[in-house]
Design a protein around this motif. Sequence first.
Motif: not given
Length: 383
Positions: A107-133
């Motif tokens: 009940t106290r799990i901190d889970i959030k869902v965000i949208k990927n921000v595409r800036i390169s040819n690599s969707p997964k790298k973009d997703a990780i970068t987006t989350a790190i920000t």
Amino acid sequence: MIWLLVFTFVFYAILIVSLSIGFKNSPNYIPQNTETKTSFSVIIPFRNEAKNLPLLLKSISELKYPKNLVEFILVDDASSDNSIEVINNFLSVITNEEQGETFKDATRIDIKVIKNVRISNSPKKDAITTAITTAKNNWIVTTDADCMLPINWLNILDNFILNKKPNMVVAPVNYKVENNFLEQFQLLDFMSMQGTTIGGFGINFPFLCNGANFAYKKTTFLELNGFKGNNNIASGDDIFLFEKFIKADKKSVRYLKSPNAIVTTFPVKSWTDLMNQRTRWAAKTSSFSSLRVKLIGLLVLFTNCFVIYYLLTGSVKMMFVPLVLKMSIDLFLFLPTIQFFNHKSSFFKWYFLSSLLYPFFSILVILKSIFFKYGWKDRRFKK
């Protein structure tokens, strides 16, 4: 030709035996008595993972780690299925106290869902970068949406970080397989990579990792400019970052060898998907920065080529010699690896047939990665 065969197999044997020694010299980590302190931001990119998300979310809910020390950031990479609905249903359940004891600790799990921000040819790298920000903690942990997390995953990682003081942690990944040839073949391939990863660390030559069980400091990630310099390559969100950390401070990159740290994932369900997946993995190898790693790749390639050559053109007496020789050498690394990952019971049933197919499969993957586009997650990529 025979002398070239001998020369190649001698060096291949030296490589495999060295890695097997490294595997055995890499001890299982024994947790120390320390207070839990590390705060984690766990990043999980996903695209069309509605079928796999329930298992992942269930394993998240069962993690035994202080909820105030961890957040989960799920990054939606333009899913077209009902992945978001699956996550929302899970979140609605864990916040409803009338649902009983099943998710009481969640009940106290901190889970959030965000949208990927595409800036390169690599969707997964973009997703990780987006989350790190948006990540609020310094320790970033990545895994995949088709994984299951062990109950003490973050506890053992926290203990390892507090005692070993790394900047990056590589940890084991296992396959959960059915008893059929397709999945057992993938297991053979995957166990070779896992054994090589651990063995490389054991001989002080780390050169592989897996983003499904991967952790690093956000501050160091930013100091090294993240994925800049390789985000034109679709895959490699793990290995190229790993190379940056190695180059900056090799001693700060550590391997966490522990059964309690093993993340479990699943093989793909068709040969087409397997070919595309392995092609995606192979497409990044030519961009590795280490010359020694490239030479290892060439050695393995030549070894497989000799196996194929003799199978197709050798005499009756010679045609199986390179194959049997390679299988015998490979066992030096396979045996400790399958024992650590607990696959001993099913492994040998499929070993010969998988070893027979593997050289042909690996050459096809290499050719496809060089000359053709590949598909993954309903997208097409170039090398």
